[in-house]
Scaffold this active site. Structure first.
Site, short mmCIF file in Angstrom:
data_model
loop_
_atom_site.label_atom_id
_atom_site.label_comp_id
_atom_site.label_asym_id
_atom_site.label_seq_id
_atom_site.Cartn_x
_atom_site.Cartn_y
_atom_site.Cartn_z
N CYS A 74 -12.37 1.08 10.59
CA CYS A 74 -11.21 2.05 10.17
C CYS A 74 -11.51 3.29 10.99
CB CYS A 74 -11.19 2.26 8.86
SG CYS A 74 -10.13 3.19 8.60
N CYS A 115 -5.98 2.33 16.14
CA CYS A 115 -5.83 2.03 14.70
C CYS A 115 -6.39 0.46 14.81
CB CYS A 115 -4.55 2.48 14.13
SG CYS A 115 -4.29 1.68 12.45
N ASN A 116 -7.41 0.60 13.78
CA ASN A 116 -7.82 -0.87 13.53
C ASN A 116 -6.68 -1.74 12.86
OD1 ASN A 116 -11.20 -1.16 13.58
ND2 ASN A 116 -10.57 0.74 13.58
N THR A 117 -5.97 -1.14 12.01
CA THR A 117 -4.95 -1.75 11.12
C THR A 117 -4.02 -2.47 11.96
OG1 THR A 117 -5.68 -0.39 9.22
CG2 THR A 117 -3.47 -1.61 9.13
N ASP A 159 -1.48 5.69 16.96
CA ASP A 159 -1.89 5.61 15.69
C ASP A 159 -1.19 5.35 14.42
OD1 ASP A 159 -4.98 5.62 14.40
OD2 ASP A 159 -3.98 7.31 13.50
N SER A 160 -1.51 4.93 13.38
CA SER A 160 -0.74 4.92 12.15
C SER A 160 -0.54 6.35 11.79
CB SER A 160 -1.27 3.91 11.00
OG SER A 160 -2.58 4.44 10.78
N TYR A 189 -1.03 2.55 7.14
CA TYR A 189 -0.46 1.24 7.18
C TYR A 189 -1.26 0.29 6.31
CZ TYR A 189 2.14 2.49 11.67
OH TYR A 189 2.85 2.94 12.45
N GLY A 190 -2.50 0.90 6.03
CA GLY A 190 -3.42 -0.01 5.47
C GLY A 190 -3.35 -1.18 4.37
N1 DGL Z 1 -5.72 4.17 11.22
C1 DGL Z 1 -6.25 3.13 10.27
C2 DGL Z 1 -7.31 2.19 10.70
O1 DGL Z 1 -8.11 2.56 11.68
C3 DGL Z 1 -6.46 3.47 8.82
C4 DGL Z 1 -5.43 4.23 8.23
C5 DGL Z 1 -4.13 3.48 7.75
O2 DGL Z 1 -4.29 2.73 6.78
O3 DGL Z 1 -3.28 3.67 8.48
O4 DGL Z 1 -7.41 1.08 10.17
#
Ligand code: DGL
Length: 259
Positions: free
Chosen positions: A180, A69-71, A6-7, A38-39
């Protein structure tokens, strides 16, 4: 071990689901708190950070890796899959499959970070399955800091959520992907603003289902996973605030370890 990348700490909402669905397996978590969130970052830098994270997880015994993490999934899953031989479970496709399956009006909304939404991965993945579906995507960059700062009960937070969702609501979507991993925390706020008829899809639920099914179908990999509850939660930077946030997002106290 099941590695979770994860970020930062949002991936702990996915860990919570892994604990529920796959309680016997030991978790190895790596959250890049030194560089995340990371967004708003570029694809290139996210790929670089994600490579380091995967190297850390494989070195410490991960046999499969969930990109919680989606990003990171949006920016780096393709290049990670090319570079490493380990099996990855990304956050995008499982949620997309679910949304395509449940939409009746063929109108799907997606919210996520700037990187996730501007990368078009959600939009493209949905269209690749069914080109007739209209996708209404909106980046919602203020939501992660609102959650991190525990502002979600304040009226300001609800106004911001309403503002982000308004253009999607106008399109009368029947399902909304929470793109997210922080958003499960504000699921109720989102549901009340988008309307109770709209089905919310939490990609974390779908990823964990995929992992469960994969392990049932691949006993040789299942056997290679360490069982037990000696989970390890590594972060690339450790502060009391991160320690607090970890407990809040997971819903139980854990000890973060400086990587
Ligand atoms: N974990 C990121 C996501 O699921 C959100 C936080 C980020 O911006 O890194 O997109």
């Amino acid at each position: 071990m099941i590695g979770i990348l994860d970020s930062g700490l949002g991936g702990l909402t996915v860990v919570k689901k892994v604990f529920n669905a796959l309680p016997e397996y030991q978790i190895l978590y790596y959250g890049d708190t030194a560089n995340g969130p990371y967004g708003n970052k570029s694809k290139e830098i996210i790929q670089k950070y994600a490579f380091e994270g995967v190297k850390f997880l494989t070195k410490h015994g991960a046999k499969i890796i969930i990109i919680a993490c989606n990003t990171t999934s949006a920016a780096a899953l393709d290049s990670l899959t090319k570079e490493f031989r380990i099996i990855f479970f990304g956050a995008i496709n499982p949620g997309v499959r679910k949304a395509v399956q449940i939409t009746k009006d063929k109108k799907i909304g997606v919210i996520g970070t700037r990187m996730t939404i501007h990368s078009n991965v959600y939009q493209n993945a949905i269209k690749a399955i069914d080109a007739q579906i209209s996708v209404f995507a909106k980046s919602a960059p203020l939501l992660v800091p609102l959650i991190e700062e525990s502002w979600i009960k304040k009226p300001e937070a609800n106004r911001i959520i309403k503002n982000y969702l308004y253009p999607i609501k106008l399109k009368q979507v029947d399902s909304l992907i929470l793109g997210c991993n922080y958003y499960p925390v504000i699921k109720k706020n989102i549901q009340s603003k988008i309307g109770k008829k709209v089905k919310l899809i939490d990609p974390g639920d779908e990823v964990v289902n995929d992992v469960k099914m994969f392990l049932e179908q691949n006993p040789e990999i299942e056997k290679s996973l360490v069982k037990g509850s000696a989970h390890k939660f590594f972060v690339s930077d450790l502060t009391p605030k991160y320690q607090y946030l970890a407990g809040y997002l997971l819903g139980q106290k854990i000890k973060l370890i400086q990587a």
